[in-house]
Design a protein around this motif. Structure first.
Motif, PDB file in Angstrom:
ATOM      1  N   ALA A 257      -0.284   7.736  -1.583  1.00 54.26           N
ATOM      2  CA  ALA A 257      -0.473   8.740  -2.630  1.00 54.26           C
ATOM      3  C   ALA A 257      -1.089  10.019  -2.065  1.00 54.26           C
ATOM      4  O   ALA A 257      -0.679  11.131  -2.411  1.00 54.26           O
ATOM      5  N   LEU A 258      -2.073   9.883  -1.194  1.00 52.33           N
ATOM      6  CA  LEU A 258      -2.718  11.050  -0.600  1.00 52.33           C
ATOM      7  C   LEU A 258      -1.733  11.853   0.233  1.00 52.33           C
ATOM      8  O   LEU A 258      -1.703  13.093   0.175  1.00 52.33           O
ATOM      9  N   CYS A 259      -0.906  11.165   1.001  1.00 58.94           N
ATOM     10  CA  CYS A 259       0.087  11.843   1.839  1.00 58.94           C
ATOM     11  C   CYS A 259       1.097  12.613   0.985  1.00 58.94           C
ATOM     12  O   CYS A 259       1.431  13.764   1.287  1.00 58.94           O
ATOM     13  N   VAL A 260       1.562  11.995  -0.091  1.00 64.64           N
ATOM     14  CA  VAL A 260       2.565  12.639  -0.947  1.00 64.64           C
ATOM     15  C   VAL A 260       1.983  13.870  -1.644  1.00 64.64           C
ATOM     16  O   VAL A 260       2.605  14.938  -1.675  1.00 64.64           O
ATOM     17  N   SER A 293       1.571   0.375 -10.382  1.00 63.14           N
ATOM     18  CA  SER A 293       0.571   1.004 -11.248  1.00 63.14           C
ATOM     19  C   SER A 293      -0.570   1.591 -10.428  1.00 63.14           C
ATOM     20  O   SER A 293      -1.050   2.696 -10.709  1.00 63.14           O
ATOM     21  N   LEU A 294      -1.013   0.870  -9.418  1.00 59.95           N
ATOM     22  CA  LEU A 294      -2.098   1.355  -8.566  1.00 59.95           C
ATOM     23  C   LEU A 294      -1.689   2.626  -7.844  1.00 59.95           C
ATOM     24  O   LEU A 294      -2.468   3.592  -7.745  1.00 59.95           O
ATOM     25  N   PHE A 295      -0.474   2.663  -7.361  1.00 60.37           N
ATOM     26  CA  PHE A 295       0.036   3.836  -6.649  1.00 60.37           C
ATOM     27  C   PHE A 295       0.088   5.052  -7.567  1.00 60.37           C
ATOM     28  O   PHE A 295      -0.346   6.156  -7.187  1.00 60.37           O
ATOM     29  N   THR A 296       0.606   4.883  -8.779  1.00 67.33           N
ATOM     30  CA  THR A 296       0.714   6.020  -9.698  1.00 67.33           C
ATOM     31  C   THR A 296      -0.657   6.498 -10.189  1.00 67.33           C
ATOM     32  O   THR A 296      -0.846   7.693 -10.433  1.00 67.33           O
TER      33      THR A 296
END
Length: 398
Positions: A257-260, A293-296
């Protein structure tokens, strides 16, 4: 609100006192829940006052700090509020009626009942539970914050020990520069996600890789005599293995998520109803393992922190519609290639990610010239920063 977590190091007696505080917290929460069930129109303030009645009626409950008792009552009030909110929203299925707690793993203090040492390496709990002074093991430096910024302190019990969490009221100043990039994400089971540029990230499948070891540990638990010390030790070994898997999932979700978010001005992702999808018995384990869900959740959080636009998109027809001409091409889940009569031939997930991005651009009226600014963003919600994630995240709170 940012949550910094440290491993707590103490003696066996201190760990026993922490367990006693956890049992008292569970008792107070359950008593407040019973009080709400037996009385109509009970407000959260009434539950807070009722904690004093509990302390006067039970000597062991009076050992816990008054703010910790009120925090236990607030947990009950939150569960009640969530139940009524779900009823008003008419969500399908169960509404989450509050239940009596069987196992409690955390106790929370507010502004009293604890004291930090001058070097911020030790914390002392001063209530009648006699927990005493615990050493804090971790990489985060609390010297960047004043004591008055620490709004809550929690003691959390896990399979591998005890942890102390500090809820800090802090702002994060992030300078965002536009890079003109947009991206659409289609999450899946074969790949963790496929973006609109054709890049894919492999699904790490942490649970699948650890499944053999988990089955062996579970078998060891079932073979031990109930109530024996050997069974407790086997349960602890099983719990630590599950804990490792959950931490691997979280670490991967944070990094991706941080990279995106840092690489794009606009991020669009499909908003899936995971709660309904796991009802499929054939795919439930794989869906839970991939942690969509955790990723979003981390995508949304980092979007607020870095000032990026993160847009949830309804996934309806994103796989069926052609990203080139818009024609609907019906296909089953087993069909992984999108072939349209207009001549467009794409991987199914790539086609869906492009549709997700196009929907987001129309929904937000996105204009590259208006993005990229310097602002101060509040870190909304509670995000737990673990010591073992320091290398992946850096000390972003500085």
């Amino acid at each position: 609100m940012i949550v910094f977590e440290f491993k707590a190091k103490g003696t066996l007696r201190q760990y026993q006192q922490i367990d006693e505080a956890l049992r008292i917290t569970k008792f107070i929460r359950n008593k407040c829940l019973r009080f709400w069930m037996d009385n109509q129109n009970v407000k959260p303030y009434d539950l807070n006052k009722y904690t004093a009645v509990i302390a006067n009626g039970f000597d062991f409950a009076d050992k816990l700090n008054s703010s910790a008792r009120q925090a236990a009552a607030e947990r009950t009030a939150f569960a009640i509020k969530r139940f009524f909110d779900n009823c008003k929203a008419k969500i399908p299925g169960k509404k989450g009626y509050p239940r009596f707690q069987k196992n409690n793993r955390s106790v929370e203090y507010k502004l009293s009942g604890w004291k930090l040492s001058d070097d911020r390496k030790y914390i002392k709990f001063t209530d009648k539970c006699n927990i005493g002074q615990l050493k804090l093991i971790g990489t985060w430096d609390l010297h960047f914050y004043q004591i008055k910024q620490v709004k809550r302190v929690r003691i959390v019990k896990r399979s591998d020990g005890y942890y102390v969490q500090f809820c800090v009221d802090a702002e994060r100043n992030i300078d965002t520069q536009p890079n003109g990039k947009t991206i659409g994400l289609d999450v899946g089971l074969t790949h963790f996600y496929t973006d609109s540029q054709g890049n894919t990230v492999e699904n790490p499948k942490y649970l699948r890789k650890s499944e053999k070891a988990l089955k062996r540990l579970q078998k060891q638990v079932s073979r031990k005599k109930k109530g024996s010390n050997n069974r407790k030790k086997a349960i602890n070994r099983l719990g630590r293995k599950h804990l490792k898997v959950s931490r691997q999932r979280k670490d991967n979700a944070i990094k991706q998520a941080l990279c995106v978010v840092r690489s794009n001005d606009l991020v669009a992702y499909e908003k899936l109803q995971v709660k309904n999808m796991v009802k499929n018995s054939k795919l439930a384990k794989s869906i839970s393992d991939v942690s969509w869900s955790l990723f979003t959740q981390w995508l949304e959080y980092f979007g607020k922190v870095y000032g990026r636009i993160v847009v949830p998109i309804d996934p309806k027809f994103t796989s069926q519609n052609c990203s080139s001409c818009g024609e609907t091409v019906k296909k089953s889940l087993s069909v992984r290639i999108h072939i349209c009569k207009c001549g467009c031939v794409l991987d199914r997930d790539l086609n869906a990610s492009i549709n997700i991005l196009n929907k987001a651009l129309k929904q937000t009226n996105y204009d590259l010239s208006t993005v990229g600014r310097t602002e101060t963003f509040n870190a909304c919600g509670e995000i737990t920063l673990y010591p073992d994630l320091a290398t992946s995240l850096g000390k972003v709170a500085q």
